[in-house]
Design a protein around this motif. Sequence first.
Motif, mmCIF file in Angstrom:
data_model
loop_
_atom_site.group_PDB
_atom_site.id
_atom_site.type_symbol
_atom_site.label_atom_id
_atom_site.label_comp_id
_atom_site.label_asym_id
_atom_site.label_seq_id
_atom_site.Cartn_x
_atom_site.Cartn_y
_atom_site.Cartn_z
ATOM 1 N N ASP A 4 12.681 17.982 -24.059
ATOM 2 C CA ASP A 4 11.612 17.708 -23.105
ATOM 3 C C ASP A 4 11.663 18.634 -21.891
ATOM 4 O O ASP A 4 10.784 18.551 -21.024
ATOM 5 N N TYR A 5 12.683 19.491 -21.813
ATOM 6 C CA TYR A 5 12.871 20.311 -20.619
ATOM 7 C C TYR A 5 13.024 21.776 -21.001
ATOM 8 O O TYR A 5 14.118 22.223 -21.358
ATOM 9 N N PRO A 6 11.934 22.538 -20.913
ATOM 10 C CA PRO A 6 12.008 23.954 -21.299
ATOM 11 C C PRO A 6 12.794 24.825 -20.322
ATOM 12 O O PRO A 6 13.142 25.960 -20.669
ATOM 13 N N TYR A 7 13.065 24.306 -19.126
ATOM 14 C CA TYR A 7 13.764 25.101 -18.119
ATOM 15 C C TYR A 7 15.012 24.366 -17.642
ATOM 16 O O TYR A 7 14.986 23.157 -17.421
ATOM 17 N N SER A 8 16.096 25.117 -17.488
ATOM 18 C CA SER A 8 17.335 24.524 -17.001
ATOM 19 C C SER A 8 18.072 25.552 -16.146
ATOM 20 O O SER A 8 17.843 26.757 -16.256
ATOM 21 N N PHE A 9 18.960 25.024 -15.311
ATOM 22 C CA PHE A 9 19.705 25.886 -14.390
ATOM 23 C C PHE A 9 21.089 25.299 -14.163
ATOM 24 O O PHE A 9 21.236 24.088 -13.955
ATOM 25 N N ALA A 10 22.105 26.148 -14.202
ATOM 26 C CA ALA A 10 23.470 25.761 -13.848
ATOM 27 C C ALA A 10 24.247 27.021 -13.502
ATOM 28 O O ALA A 10 23.975 28.100 -14.045
ATOM 29 N N ARG A 11 25.185 26.878 -12.590
ATOM 30 C CA ARG A 11 26.090 27.968 -12.240
ATOM 31 C C ARG A 11 27.504 27.422 -12.151
ATOM 32 O O ARG A 11 27.706 26.210 -12.028
ATOM 33 N N LEU A 12 28.459 28.345 -12.190
ATOM 34 C CA LEU A 12 29.862 27.962 -12.083
ATOM 35 C C LEU A 12 30.089 27.196 -10.785
ATOM 36 O O LEU A 12 29.834 27.723 -9.702
ATOM 37 N N PRO A 13 30.574 25.963 -10.871
ATOM 38 C CA PRO A 13 30.849 25.187 -9.659
ATOM 39 C C PRO A 13 32.234 25.491 -9.115
ATOM 40 O O PRO A 13 33.031 26.194 -9.743
ATOM 41 N N ASN A 14 32.536 24.925 -7.965
ATOM 42 C CA ASN A 14 33.869 25.084 -7.370
ATOM 43 C C ASN A 14 34.896 24.146 -7.991
ATOM 44 O O ASN A 14 36.103 24.316 -7.775
ATOM 45 N N THR A 15 34.441 23.170 -8.744
ATOM 46 C CA THR A 15 35.365 22.216 -9.357
ATOM 47 C C THR A 15 36.310 22.922 -10.322
ATOM 48 O O THR A 15 35.887 23.677 -11.194
ATOM 49 N N GLY A 16 37.595 22.686 -10.157
ATOM 50 C CA GLY A 16 38.600 23.268 -11.041
ATOM 51 C C GLY A 16 38.880 24.741 -10.821
ATOM 52 O O GLY A 16 39.697 25.323 -11.538
ATOM 53 N N MET A 17 38.231 25.358 -9.834
ATOM 54 C CA MET A 17 38.423 26.784 -9.580
ATOM 55 C C MET A 17 39.764 27.005 -8.883
ATOM 56 O O MET A 17 39.984 26.538 -7.768
ATOM 57 N N GLY A 18 40.680 27.686 -9.535
ATOM 58 C CA GLY A 18 42.034 27.845 -9.029
ATOM 59 C C GLY A 18 42.104 28.609 -7.717
ATOM 60 O O GLY A 18 41.308 29.517 -7.464
ATOM 61 N N THR A 19 43.069 28.238 -6.878
ATOM 62 C CA THR A 19 43.280 28.914 -5.596
ATOM 63 C C THR A 19 44.648 29.586 -5.512
ATOM 64 O O THR A 19 44.853 30.464 -4.683
ATOM 65 N N GLY A 20 45.607 29.139 -6.329
ATOM 66 C CA GLY A 20 46.972 29.631 -6.228
ATOM 67 C C GLY A 20 47.723 29.077 -5.038
ATOM 68 O O GLY A 20 48.833 29.521 -4.741
#
Length: 322
Positions: free
Chosen positions: A68-84
């Motif tokens: 039902d949704y021909p358009y979608s959007f997502a980008r890499l979130p900050n969740t789980g992004m390592g910092t060291g």
Amino acid sequence: MRVATYNTELERKGPGLLLRDIAKGDDPQVKAVIEVIKAADADILVLQNIDYDLTGAALEQLVRRLDDYPYSFARLPNTGMGTGLDMDGDGRLGGPRDAQGYGRFSGQGGMAILSRYPIVEAKVQDFSELLWTDIPGALLPEVDGAPFPSAEAVAAQRLSSTAHWVVPIDTPLGVVHLLTFHATPPVFDGPEDRNGRRNHDEIIFWQQYLDGAYGDVPSDRFIVIGDANLDPLDGDGLKPAIRSLLRDPRLQDPSPTGAAGTDTADWSDPTPGNLRVGYILPSADWQVVDRSVMWPWPDDAFWDVVQEASRHRLVWVDLNGG
């Protein structure tokens, strides 16, 4: 035009598991989430707590199931992004709380937008890399006057626990800008109140944005939408943040309701109880036609579906051009 926000709680404990569960077609929670989304029949839908993968395969599978949704959007979130770095002060490295946003792996519990109308990706504003130290009046965590857990950690910390996006969508009512985010819960920390302070600043960011602190701002037809993880009255957290946003004259609060009033999440086992954490706040120029929290009464046939899907309830608002 119906706009909705929904914390699906579709995050999984490892990469690829959500794709597996959607693709196999018989996962009870996935089926329930799809049923809730279809029942809402929103033209634009913002999702939280949906795992991100580099190729977008899990989101693609979900879109295919919804059909039902021909358009979608997502980008890499900050969740789980390592910092060291040791970001939570427990003396260890590499834990889920040592990431830019809580996560067992990069992309766990991200965000996505589904739309029946074209998403103008070339004009998306993504503020997810903004450092916490760079926002005006930041409530940075301290213990005995010293940065918590260290000056190095505070200097590296991004504001967004998940993301802050401004996403234009070309609708029949004109270009609509979604100001969307998913703030950290203001709990699971210590006396330094690191999460409570970050939650406050993630919410206050939108008023600063509308003030012009971060660049160009839409003049009309915008919507602050997402999971603020903060109730204006109940539960933990620094209430002035959400109260200030709700009172902002540039916005209006339609106060969608369901069987639990304006509450949108069921954390009643055992605490803190039902809370309002999901919000749709259209700019003042919109005409609100209708609104609802999809929270049926326990004797409703749909009750079991929403319970199986998520502890959160989908929120929708119908808007006209005003």
